[in-house]
Each structure stands twice: as C-alpha cells, then as structure tokens.
Design a protein around this motif. Structure first.
Motif, PDB file in Angstrom:
ATOM      1  N   THR A 117     -30.764  43.574-130.969  1.00  0.00           N
ATOM      2  CA  THR A 117     -29.947  44.389-130.067  1.00  0.00           C
ATOM      3  C   THR A 117     -30.725  44.694-128.783  1.00  0.00           C
ATOM      4  O   THR A 117     -30.187  44.625-127.681  1.00  0.00           O
ATOM      5  N   ALA A 118     -32.002  45.028-128.955  1.00  0.00           N
ATOM      6  CA  ALA A 118     -32.849  45.346-127.794  1.00  0.00           C
ATOM      7  C   ALA A 118     -32.950  44.134-126.867  1.00  0.00           C
ATOM      8  O   ALA A 118     -32.870  44.256-125.643  1.00  0.00           O
ATOM      9  N   LEU A 119     -33.101  42.959-127.473  1.00  0.00           N
ATOM     10  CA  LEU A 119     -33.251  41.734-126.682  1.00  0.00           C
ATOM     11  C   LEU A 119     -31.997  41.488-125.849  1.00  0.00           C
ATOM     12  O   LEU A 119     -32.076  41.211-124.651  1.00  0.00           O
ATOM     13  N   VAL A 120     -30.857  41.606-126.482  1.00  0.00           N
ATOM     14  CA  VAL A 120     -29.593  41.407-125.756  1.00  0.00           C
ATOM     15  C   VAL A 120     -29.494  42.426-124.615  1.00  0.00           C
ATOM     16  O   VAL A 120     -29.127  42.092-123.500  1.00  0.00           O
ATOM     17  N   HIS A 121     -29.887  43.658-124.909  1.00  0.00           N
ATOM     18  CA  HIS A 121     -29.812  44.712-123.888  1.00  0.00           C
ATOM     19  C   HIS A 121     -30.674  44.378-122.670  1.00  0.00           C
ATOM     20  O   HIS A 121     -30.200  44.419-121.543  1.00  0.00           O
ATOM     21  N   VAL A 122     -31.941  44.038-122.890  1.00  0.00           N
ATOM     22  CA  VAL A 122     -32.830  43.818-121.741  1.00  0.00           C
ATOM     23  C   VAL A 122     -32.520  42.505-121.022  1.00  0.00           C
ATOM     24  O   VAL A 122     -32.755  42.374-119.827  1.00  0.00           O
ATOM     25  N   GLN A 123     -31.957  41.547-121.739  1.00  0.00           N
ATOM     26  CA  GLN A 123     -31.622  40.279-121.085  1.00  0.00           C
ATOM     27  C   GLN A 123     -30.439  40.425-120.143  1.00  0.00           C
ATOM     28  O   GLN A 123     -30.229  39.603-119.278  1.00  0.00           O
ATOM     29  N   ARG A 124     -29.654  41.467-120.333  1.00  0.00           N
ATOM     30  CA  ARG A 124     -28.490  41.664-119.461  1.00  0.00           C
ATOM     31  C   ARG A 124     -28.899  42.195-118.097  1.00  0.00           C
ATOM     32  O   ARG A 124     -28.131  42.193-117.170  1.00  0.00           O
ATOM     33  N   GLN A 125     -30.137  42.717-118.013  1.00  0.00           N
ATOM     34  CA  GLN A 125     -30.548  43.336-116.755  1.00  0.00           C
ATOM     35  C   GLN A 125     -30.812  42.267-115.701  1.00  0.00           C
ATOM     36  O   GLN A 125     -31.369  41.221-115.986  1.00  0.00           O
ATOM     37  N   PRO A 126     -30.439  42.542-114.442  1.00  0.00           N
ATOM     38  CA  PRO A 126     -30.702  41.583-113.374  1.00  0.00           C
ATOM     39  C   PRO A 126     -32.192  41.534-113.031  1.00  0.00           C
ATOM     40  O   PRO A 126     -32.885  42.538-113.162  1.00  0.00           O
ATOM     41  N   GLN A 160     -45.194  30.087-119.336  1.00  0.00           N
ATOM     42  CA  GLN A 160     -44.188  29.211-118.732  1.00  0.00           C
ATOM     43  C   GLN A 160     -43.010  30.036-118.195  1.00  0.00           C
ATOM     44  O   GLN A 160     -42.549  29.814-117.079  1.00  0.00           O
ATOM     45  N   LEU A 161     -42.569  30.996-119.001  1.00  0.00           N
ATOM     46  CA  LEU A 161     -41.431  31.817-118.583  1.00  0.00           C
ATOM     47  C   LEU A 161     -41.748  32.573-117.301  1.00  0.00           C
ATOM     48  O   LEU A 161     -40.974  32.550-116.349  1.00  0.00           O
ATOM     49  N   TYR A 162     -42.912  33.238-117.252  1.00  0.00           N
ATOM     50  CA  TYR A 162     -43.140  34.040-116.046  1.00  0.00           C
ATOM     51  C   TYR A 162     -43.466  33.174-114.829  1.00  0.00           C
ATOM     52  O   TYR A 162     -43.167  33.553-113.704  1.00  0.00           O
ATOM     53  N   HIS A 163     -44.018  31.982-115.070  1.00  0.00           N
ATOM     54  CA  HIS A 163     -44.202  31.057-113.939  1.00  0.00           C
ATOM     55  C   HIS A 163     -42.861  30.637-113.355  1.00  0.00           C
ATOM     56  O   HIS A 163     -42.737  30.394-112.162  1.00  0.00           O
ATOM     57  N   ASP A 164     -41.849  30.543-114.228  1.00  0.00           N
ATOM     58  CA  ASP A 164     -40.506  30.177-113.762  1.00  0.00           C
ATOM     59  C   ASP A 164     -39.738  31.397-113.251  1.00  0.00           C
ATOM     60  O   ASP A 164     -38.533  31.298-112.983  1.00  0.00           O
ATOM     61  N   GLY A 165     -40.402  32.539-113.187  1.00  0.00           N
ATOM     62  CA  GLY A 165     -39.750  33.758-112.707  1.00  0.00           C
ATOM     63  C   GLY A 165     -38.848  34.404-113.744  1.00  0.00           C
ATOM     64  O   GLY A 165     -38.057  35.285-113.421  1.00  0.00           O
ATOM     65  N   LYS A 166     -38.963  33.946-114.991  1.00  0.00           N
ATOM     66  CA  LYS A 166     -38.120  34.520-116.046  1.00  0.00           C
ATOM     67  C   LYS A 166     -38.922  35.509-116.877  1.00  0.00           C
ATOM     68  O   LYS A 166     -40.145  35.442-116.923  1.00  0.00           O
ATOM     69  N   SER A 167     -38.213  36.374-117.551  1.00  0.00           N
ATOM     70  CA  SER A 167     -38.884  37.358-118.390  1.00  0.00           C
ATOM     71  C   SER A 167     -39.210  36.778-119.758  1.00  0.00           C
ATOM     72  O   SER A 167     -38.429  36.001-120.314  1.00  0.00           O
ATOM     73  N   LEU A 198     -35.469  51.135-123.542  1.00  0.00           N
ATOM     74  CA  LEU A 198     -35.005  49.862-122.984  1.00  0.00           C
ATOM     75  C   LEU A 198     -34.666  50.005-121.501  1.00  0.00           C
ATOM     76  O   LEU A 198     -34.882  49.082-120.715  1.00  0.00           O
ATOM     77  N   GLU A 199     -34.167  51.191-121.118  1.00  0.00           N
ATOM     78  CA  GLU A 199     -33.894  51.425-119.691  1.00  0.00           C
ATOM     79  C   GLU A 199     -35.195  51.355-118.899  1.00  0.00           C
ATOM     80  O   GLU A 199     -35.254  50.776-117.829  1.00  0.00           O
ATOM     81  N   GLU A 200     -36.241  51.970-119.482  1.00  0.00           N
ATOM     82  CA  GLU A 200     -37.547  51.929-118.818  1.00  0.00           C
ATOM     83  C   GLU A 200     -38.059  50.500-118.707  1.00  0.00           C
ATOM     84  O   GLU A 200     -38.612  50.094-117.689  1.00  0.00           O
ATOM     85  N   GLY A 201     -37.882  49.750-119.780  1.00  0.00           N
ATOM     86  CA  GLY A 201     -38.299  48.346-119.779  1.00  0.00           C
ATOM     87  C   GLY A 201     -37.573  47.584-118.684  1.00  0.00           C
ATOM     88  O   GLY A 201     -38.183  46.822-117.929  1.00  0.00           O
ATOM     89  N   SER A 202     -36.280  47.829-118.564  1.00  0.00           N
ATOM     90  CA  SER A 202     -35.486  47.131-117.551  1.00  0.00           C
ATOM     91  C   SER A 202     -35.926  47.537-116.144  1.00  0.00           C
ATOM     92  O   SER A 202     -35.934  46.717-115.224  1.00  0.00           O
ATOM     93  N   LEU A 203     -36.310  48.805-116.005  1.00  0.00           N
ATOM     94  CA  LEU A 203     -36.780  49.290-114.703  1.00  0.00           C
ATOM     95  C   LEU A 203     -38.030  48.504-114.283  1.00  0.00           C
ATOM     96  O   LEU A 203     -38.163  48.073-113.136  1.00  0.00           O
ATOM     97  N   TRP A 204     -38.933  48.289-115.262  1.00  0.00           N
ATOM     98  CA  TRP A 204     -40.145  47.539-114.925  1.00  0.00           C
ATOM     99  C   TRP A 204     -39.845  46.063-114.660  1.00  0.00           C
ATOM    100  O   TRP A 204     -40.520  45.415-113.878  1.00  0.00           O
ATOM    101  N   THR A 205     -38.809  45.552-115.305  1.00  0.00           N
ATOM    102  CA  THR A 205     -38.392  44.186-115.007  1.00  0.00           C
ATOM    103  C   THR A 205     -37.928  44.104-113.551  1.00  0.00           C
ATOM    104  O   THR A 205     -38.275  43.164-112.830  1.00  0.00           O
TER     105      THR A 205
END
Lengths: 276, 262
Positions: free
Chosen positions: A246-255, B12-19, B222-229
C-alpha cells in the motif's frame, strides 16, 4: 506457570495472539512487546530448524506468552514440541475421532497416553508427578477440521475427551469442497462457520485467525460475541506485504519534478525487469 | 528465463531520474527479504550493525535479494575488514553509520574500492566469479553505492566537507541519533532535529549527491517521504518490519481488548 491462553478462556476472557511464520525470535519479541497472549508457530508448512524453534519458544516464555505450534499429528513430532516447552497445539487435517484420540495420547504420559518420559529444563524444578498433572491441565490440544472426512466426523471429533480447541482452515476447506480457486465461496464460509459453531455448541473452545484491519476486527468481534475466546491475528508476512504494498502504491503516485510523471510501476514490476 | 541482473537497481533508477523504493530489514531472516521482493521493492536495507545477524544468515539474505533483482544494501561499521567481507558476500550498497569527518568518509571509500582508488583486498563473491577479474573491477567502479550517514555533532559540523568527498554517492541521516547528538534525546519530532535533517539532506542534494530518506508507512510518514521526493530525493526506504508489526498488533489489540462480550 500456567498456560496463559487456557487461563484466559477458562475465565471467559478472550486471548489474542500472533501468527508467526518467519523463523525468528525477533517476531516473537514484537508480539510480546505488543502485549499479545500467545504466539503460534508453523513448522508444519514453514522451514524451521529445531534450535530456532526452541529459541522462539524460550522467547515466548520470557514474555509469559503461550507458545503454540501447528505441527504434524505424529507422536514423535508432538513429543519433540513438548520437550521444547510448547503449550498449545493445532493438529492439521484431523479426519476422525481416532486421529483426535491419537493426538491426545501423544501429548499425555501413560496411562492413558503414550508420551515418553522427558520434559523441558524449565519444568525440572517441579516433582515429576506435578509436571504430569500440569500437562493434563494446561496443554491445549487443538484439532483443525479442514477435509471432507473431518467434516463428516465433526460431531464425533468434538466429543473426544482431551480435545480443547477446534479450528478450521479456509484454504484446505475450500479445496476439500471443490472450491480450491474460490475460497470466499459462500459454501466454504458456511462450512467454516458450521465447524466452529458445532465446537462451541459442544462446549469446546474455538480458534480463529483474523486480519488486523478494521474488517478483520469486526469479524473477530462477532465471533467473540458467539463465544470464541482464542483469536489469532493474521500472519506477519501478510501484514507486512499489505502495508509495504500500500505504501509503495501511495508514494509512486506522487509526481517527481524534473522527470515528468512517475512511470506507473505496479506490484508486478519485477516481471518487467526480467524482460529487459 | 533471463539471468538475474547484476545491475545495481537503486543506482540505475536514480541515474534515470526515477525513485527507488526499499525497506529496512532488521530481523535476521531471508524470509523478510522475500516479503520485500514479492512486494516489488527495489532494495532491502539490512542492519547487522545493530541487530545480531549471523554472517551466514546475512549472506543468505543477500542471496535472497539477488533472486528478486533487489539491491542488497547493508549497514556496516566503517572498518576495512567489515566492508571487505560484506562486499565479499555480494552487498551492492553500504550505509556507513555516524560518519564524523571527510577523512572518515574517504576511509569508507578506500575500504570499498580496489587500488588505486582504494585498498580493498582481492576477492569477490561466487556470483561474480563467472566474469573476468577485469570485468568485476569495472563492475565495482560503476555499480557499488556508498551511503554516508550524518548523525553526530562532528558529522553535522563537517557536513560541507563530507558531501564533497569523491566516491560518496548518497547521504542519509536518522532522527534517533540526531536527537541524541543535538541534546534533545529521543525527541525525534523536535524542531532542531527536523531542521538539521533538512539541512543535511538539502546540503547533500545541492552538492550533487543522492539522498536516502526513511519514512514510516503511516499516512503522515508517506506524505513526508513524498515531500522529499519532490525535493529531489530518489531513494525512499520504508520503516522496518518490527515497527509495522507492532503498530498493527497494538491497534487491533487495543480495539478488541475493550470489545464487549457476554
């Protein structure tokens, strides 16, 4: 030294436990820290070595939790589990009263049982005779009814002296009823409820496993209202897979600024990696 | 079936700009690595630094990570022998705790690489014995990942120097040790801790290093994680299994213990 689960349900209070599949004492510590009453290990389907299992049992004792095991209905295996200090058993796929009686005999010393003389170090400070009494009063013997023969002989099995707890397993039950690929079929649910209901009517305790999510808790609540007193929370690996998934799906949705929208990477992503 | 890739998936992922997404694994059990693999995560951060993990078990956990194509990431003492042996097991990423200075970071780089870049002694995992020695040397140059953790006072003071060290790929920090270092022991949400964390990770990103951020799997986490992304971090690690399990058991237990019956 009393079996915490048996003490609880004898007083009418529900006991709550964790289904431990991962062969590590760390899982047992988490259950202990969370305040659970018992842990159920599964060397029947998961690969454990006996030293690891014994350490898990010791860890359970260190938190005063009842160490419970699912193992083969085989006198040698049952004796080995008892020698480690196991206090509760779930014996899978019990088909008949004779099989249930064999389980009881494997747990108890003669007469009338068959258990060979030995006991865990932790029980050696009490006289032999006290230990024998303790085995009869405190060990929990659970029979799982999950095949056609078991369903047919249910009424006989629940009457067997020494059987404390009855449970069922939706997976095996579904397969037995011809719905291997449809566990949630109403007929499977009906059979499951019938097994547990028959046991409660016969004055036996029942064991059931339930998810930790609100839906699972509601279901547990309904069974508690019907008299169930041994509630186990679902396997730790399920909790972890659901939470991380669930966490993975959540964070992958973020731009991700600078890299455009995140490529939708589903849980089946590893397949895509392979094809590269 | 294609052979299992030996590419460092996180890099490989971060070199491609992906998380890249991973999870902390504290229990000494390959089964926990299975769980991460089945979930579709990119890396497992194993912790024999604080959790007692038999070396044979650690090696089997790393093997399990390979079987899912995940990057085996190991927290490891900044000691050349420890670093060498963990690399000999097949670890592809190392997290070095409590780095205090540029010299310590440089020592970790030296422990990780063969001469002339470093001082790693000649040996390699069985999995890499099918390639030539030269190819393996090239592989280490491009694929190994070094994560330096800033979590004590000296590390915070020397941050500007540490992020410049060549061979350091990723910077991370942790709120627990930070709170101890900053004199607000145990208060992980203290403003001082949060600001220092932000400064450490921000400085690393500005210096062109990657950042690994650990977050709880709760909504807030997860919100915090996304913020850092959004800020540019490309490695997100979920909290360890014991925290997830404890929360789930406790919530369910609290709910059902007070359930009414009879």
């Amino acid at each position: 030294m009393h079996n915490r689960v048996k003490q609880l349900y004898s007083n009418g209070t529900p006991a709550f436990g964790a289904q431990i599949k991962l062969p590590t004492s760390a899982s047992v510590e988490v259950a202990g820290q969370a305040g659970l009453d018992f842990v159920r290990f599964d060397p029947y389907h998961w690969t454990y070595n006996y030293e690891t299992l014994e350490e898990m049992v010791r860890t359970a004792y260190s938190y005063n939790m009842t160490p419970w095991v699912r193992c083969r209905n085989d006198p040698w295996v049952i004796r080995a589990m008892l020698d480690m200090g196991i206090q509760g058993f779930t014996l899978p796929c019990i088909s008949s009263a004779a099989e249930a009686r064999a389980a009881v005999a494997a747990v108890r010393y003669p007469p009338p049982g068959l258990r060979e003389s030995n006991r865990p170090s932790r029980f050696r400070s009490m006289p032999n005779v006290d230990h024998m009494d303790w085995v009869e009063s405190d060990i929990i013997i659970g029979c799982a009814i999950e095949n056609l023969e078991g369903l047919e002989n249910l009424h006989e099995i629940v009457k067997v002296e020494g059987v404390d707890v009855i449970s069922s397993g939706p997976g095996d039950l579904a397969a037995a009823l011809g719905y291997a690929k449809d566990r949630s079929n109403p007929k499977v649910r009906e059979a499951y409820d019938r097994v547990l209901g028959t046991a409660l009517d016969a004055g036996r305790q029942v064991y059931l496993s339930t998810p930790t999510n609100p839906r699972g808790r509601e279901r547990a609540q309904r069974w508690i209202e019907r008299g169930a007193r041994v509630i186990n929370f679902e396997e730790e690996y399920r909790i972890l897979m659901q939470e991380y998934g669930t966490a993975l799906v959540h964070v992958q949705r973020q731009p991700e600024p600078g890299s455009g929208p995140v490529e939708a990477r589903s849980l089946g992503r590893s397949k895509k990696q392979e094809s590269k | 079936m294609n052979p299992i890739s030996l590419t460092n998936r996180v890099k490989q992922l971060y070199h491609d700009g992906k998380s890249a997404f991973g999870v902390h694994v504290k229990f000494p059990s390959p089964s926990n690595v299975d769980i991460a693999g089945v979930t579709g995560l990119d890396t497992v951060a194993i912790d024999p630094y604080h959790w007692h993990t038999k070396r044979e078990t650690l090696e089997n956990m790393i093997r399990c990570a390979y079987s899912y194509g995940m990057t085996p990431w190991v927290r490891c003492r900044n000691d050349p022998w420890e670093i060498m042996t963990v690399l000999d097991m097949g670890a592809q990423a190392l997290a070095i705790p409590k780095c205090s200075s540029a010299a310590e970071a440089a020592a970790a780089v030296a422990g990780m690489y063969y001469p002339p870049k470093g001082r790693r002694e000649s040996n390699r995992p069985l999995r890499f014995q099918g390639m030539t020695s030269a190819d393996y040397h090239d592989w280490t140059q491009t694929q190994l990942l070094l994560c330096i953790c800033i979590e004590n006072r000296e590390g915070i003071e020397n941050l500007g120097e540490i992020v410049k060290v060549d061979g350091v790929d990723v910077i991370a920090t942790e709120r627990g040790p930070l709170s101890v270092a900053l004199g607000v022991s145990g208060n992980r949400q203290h403003l001082l801790v949060l600001e220092t964390e932000k400064r450490i990770l921000g400085t690393a990103l500005e210096a062109g290093k990657q950042v690994a951020f650990t977050c709880p799997t709760t909504k807030d986490g997860l919100e915090e994680g996304s913020l850092w992304t959004e800020r540019g971090a490309r490695i997100l690690l979920f909290e360890a299994e014991q925290r997830v399990l404890m929360r789930n058991y406790r919530e369910a237990l609290a709910d059902l213990r007070c359930a009414k019956f009879d």
